[in-house]
Design a protein around this motif. Structure first.
Motif, PDB file in Angstrom:
ATOM      1  N   GLN A   1       0.797  -1.227   0.000  1.00 49.80           N
ATOM      2  CA  GLN A   1       0.000   0.000   0.000  1.00 49.80           C
ATOM      3  C   GLN A   1       0.830   1.276   0.000  1.00 49.80           C
ATOM      4  N   ASN A   2       2.165   1.143   0.052  1.00 50.73           N
ATOM      5  CA  ASN A   2       2.978   2.360   0.152  1.00 50.73           C
ATOM      6  C   ASN A   2       2.899   3.235  -1.093  1.00 50.73           C
TER       7      ASN A   2
ATOM      8  N   LEU B   1      -2.935  -2.498  11.139  1.00 46.31           N
ATOM      9  CA  LEU B   1      -1.807  -1.783  11.740  1.00 46.31           C
ATOM     10  C   LEU B   1      -0.897  -1.236  10.640  1.00 46.31           C
ATOM     11  N   GLY B   2      -0.799  -2.010   9.542  1.00 45.44           N
ATOM     12  CA  GLY B   2      -0.021  -1.549   8.402  1.00 45.44           C
ATOM     13  C   GLY B   2      -0.593  -0.273   7.826  1.00 45.44           C
ATOM     14  N   ASN B   3      -1.921  -0.229   7.715  1.00 48.31           N
ATOM     15  CA  ASN B   3      -2.563   0.989   7.220  1.00 48.31           C
ATOM     16  C   ASN B   3      -2.343   2.160   8.168  1.00 48.31           C
ATOM     17  N   ALA B   4      -2.509   1.882   9.476  1.00 51.64           N
ATOM     18  CA  ALA B   4      -2.364   2.955  10.472  1.00 51.64           C
ATOM     19  C   ALA B   4      -0.915   3.398  10.597  1.00 51.64           C
ATOM     20  N   VAL B   5      -0.021   2.419  10.800  1.00 50.71           N
ATOM     21  CA  VAL B   5       1.394   2.729  10.972  1.00 50.71           C
ATOM     22  C   VAL B   5       1.983   3.282   9.678  1.00 50.71           C
ATOM     23  N   GLY B   6       1.473   2.768   8.532  1.00 56.81           N
ATOM     24  CA  GLY B   6       1.994   3.206   7.242  1.00 56.81           C
ATOM     25  C   GLY B   6       1.876   4.702   7.051  1.00 56.81           C
ATOM     26  N   SER B   7       0.740   5.251   7.448  1.00 54.32           N
ATOM     27  CA  SER B   7       0.531   6.698   7.299  1.00 54.32           C
ATOM     28  C   SER B   7       1.468   7.479   8.213  1.00 54.32           C
TER      29      SER B   7
ATOM     30  N   GLY C   1       7.184  10.400   8.896  1.00 53.28           N
ATOM     31  CA  GLY C   1       8.571  10.465   9.344  1.00 53.28           C
ATOM     32  C   GLY C   1       9.565  10.273   8.216  1.00 53.28           C
ATOM     33  N   VAL C   2       9.331   9.236   7.380  1.00 58.36           N
ATOM     34  CA  VAL C   2      10.294   8.910   6.325  1.00 58.36           C
ATOM     35  C   VAL C   2      10.351  10.007   5.267  1.00 58.36           C
ATOM     36  N   LEU C   3       9.207  10.592   4.947  1.00 61.25           N
ATOM     37  CA  LEU C   3       9.181  11.609   3.893  1.00 61.25           C
ATOM     38  C   LEU C   3       9.939  12.875   4.290  1.00 61.25           C
TER      39      LEU C   3
ATOM     40  N   THR D   1      -5.723   9.503   8.577  1.00 62.15           N
ATOM     41  CA  THR D   1      -5.849   8.174   7.966  1.00 62.15           C
ATOM     42  C   THR D   1      -5.642   7.057   8.986  1.00 62.15           C
ATOM     43  N   ALA D   2      -4.889   7.326  10.042  1.00 63.43           N
ATOM     44  CA  ALA D   2      -4.552   6.281  11.008  1.00 63.43           C
ATOM     45  C   ALA D   2      -5.708   5.842  11.905  1.00 63.43           C
TER      46      ALA D   2
END
Length: 500
Positions: free
Chosen positions: A78-79, A198-204, A209-211, A332-333
């Motif tokens: 989903q990234n 959790l992937g959807n929540a943590v992904g956002s 942070g990464v961006l 989104t989280a």
């Protein structure tokens, strides 16, 4: 007739308890259902304590690994949605249609490879290692997406990602059936599925942070996102291969008597041993696709997955509320955090009550209400409320439906492996075409109309499945033949009944 069947279900003893009682009292049971001497020597209290201890230990070894794997599986899949908000379309010079094609193309390989992968998984001695190898490869592919320079490169990477990710989810669902019986399965399926949410929540939040690394060492933010998530996935896959068990005969940190309890727990519930050589993979596949139960459950889950395709465009839908990028990621989280809570409660209660239909229909009613709200108003508060409750409702229904597949098509083992993969593969096809419904923001009128209709279909198919299984149970109660798609002879001899 239905009331009579209900009464039969209400008064029927739990199967595992009935077998246990027969063994302990010396009653007649099939030869292979003799309790191991080590377990038979225990008192009732000792046996219950051993069961609780064994289940907890097994949970601690298996479930955290699978949840993290699914979290990363979903992150890597989903990234692209997060990368879109970070400007990947502009950097690569791709159009909205090309972006939608890159979203959809992943599911082609993902769908086509699920059944072959699960048939391999069901016939090998190292299923845990097999799943971890798949994880390592999809991590490498995900990291390589940081190097793409145009639409063709992105498209090719997404194709390969779909192929290798096909190993995980149907494989994990089958893997759980090797360790947990029908009274335990729905909760564990919910815990597993929590990884995706959790992937959807943590992904956002992770993306926020990464961006911030945007421009560091000459890489734009979305390239850092692909690179970091891919490397993390591959590294953890190597570690997990050392932890995940390959059979219920040997589990990390568990004694021999605890493993014996796990094996007996499965045997008493299924009425027979899990034998991957009972029939061939080809026979298992044919039995799976010709079973009416398979198609009823396909209808239910397919309709639910039409609605869940919303998650492929979730950041964009949230963005339509009018917030900036950082606020959009933050908003989104919460829906996915709530989804985790709702799924776990639904799975736990479904196992506790040994009931599936109501635990599918009630969440879907909530899904219908949320879609009606989305169609009816442009009020920001009302639309965000609808977005907040949507994932928890349709994913709770999906989790219980998936457990219904594993519970209702449980033996022979090759048939179960084929059915799990076939149902999941076919039901993921909406992810290919449903992405093209999400146009015309902020209302996304076509998408939410289709979602509302699909919710009604899901309720209808779930109800039809319940009626069919009740009739099958009534036949079993009367001693009538249920045909080649009913329980195996060993299961019938042990008193097997479908959970409805």
């Amino acid at each position: 007739m239905d009331d009579k069947a209900d009464n039969m279900e209400d008064t029927k003893l739990d199967h595992a308890s009935e077998v246990l009682e027969k063994v302990q009292t010396g009653g007649p049971v099939p030869a292979e259902l003799r309790m191991p001497a080590n377990l038979a020597a225990l008192s009732d209290d000792e046996y219950k304590r051993l069961g609780r201890k064994s289940t907890l230990k097994m949970d601690c070894v298996i479930m955290p690994v699978l949840v993290i794997m699914f979290l990363l599986n979903f992150l890597d899949r989903q990234n692209l949605a997060s990368a879109r908000l970070a400007g990947i379309e502009e950097d690569l010079g791709i159009s909205d249609v090309q972006y939608q094609t890159c979203v959809s193309i992943l599911f082609v390989g993902y769908i086509l490879l699920q059944v072959p992968s699960n048939l391999v998984l069901g016939s090998i001695k190292w299923p845990g290692v097999y799943i971890c190898c798949g994880m390592a490869v999809w991590g490498v592919v995900s990291a390589s997406m940081a190097t793409v320079q145009n639409f063709g490169g992105l498209l090719a990477a997404r194709v390969f990602l779909g192929v290798v990710e096909a190993v995980f989810f149907p494989g994990a669902l089958y893997f759980l059936t090797l360790f947990y019986n029908r009274k335990q399965y729905a909760l564990r399926a919910a815990i597993l599925y929590a990884g995706s949410q959790l992937g959807n929540a943590v992904g956002s939040l992770f993306a926020i942070g990464v961006l911030k690394l945007d421009g560091q060492r000459g890489l734009v933010g979305w390239r850092w996102l692909f690179l970091i998530e891919g490397v993390l996935t591959t590294g953890l896959a190597i570690l997990f291969a050392l932890i995940l068990p390959n059979s219920n005969k040997k589990i990390l940190g568990m004694s021999s008597i605890e493993c014996e309890w796990v094996q007996w727990n499965m045997l008493a519930d299924q009425g027979q041993k899990n034998d991957s050589e009972e029939i061939s993979n080809k026979q298992g596949f044919i039995l799976a696709i010709t079973d009416p139960k398979t198609w009823l459950l396909v209808g239910t889950l397919y309709s639910i997955y039409i609605v869940s395709a919303l998650t492929n465009f979730f950041p964009s839908v949230v963005e339509s509320l009018g917030y900036d990028r950082t606020t959009t990621y933050g908003l989104t989280a919460p829906p996915f955090v709530l989804a985790v809570i709702v799924m776990l409660l639904t799975g736990f209660h479904s196992d506790r009550q040994q009931e599936r239909w109501l635990h599918i229909v009630v969440p879907l009613i909530v899904t219908a209400i949320a879609n009606i709200i989305s169609l009816s108003t442009l009020n920001v508060g009302a639309r965000y409320f609808a977005i907040l409750i949507l994932p928890g409702s349709f994913y709770a229904a999906a989790v219980v439906t998936l457990s219904w597949v594993s519970n209702s098509i449980s033996q022979p083992a090759p048939k179960r492996a084929a059915a799990i993969a076939f149902v999941n593969a076919l039901c993921n096809t909406p992810n290919i075409w449903a992405s093209y419904l999400y146009f015309g923001k902020p209302r996304y009128l076509v998408a939410f109309i289709v979602n509302l209709a699909a919710t009604g279909l899901a309720i209808g198919f779930a109800t039809a499945t319940r009626i069919y299984l009740r009739r099958q149970n009534a036949k079993l109660d009367r001693g009538e033949d249920t045909g080649k798609h009913g329980p195996t002879e060993a299961q019938i001899a042990s008193g097997y009944r479908y959970i409805i």
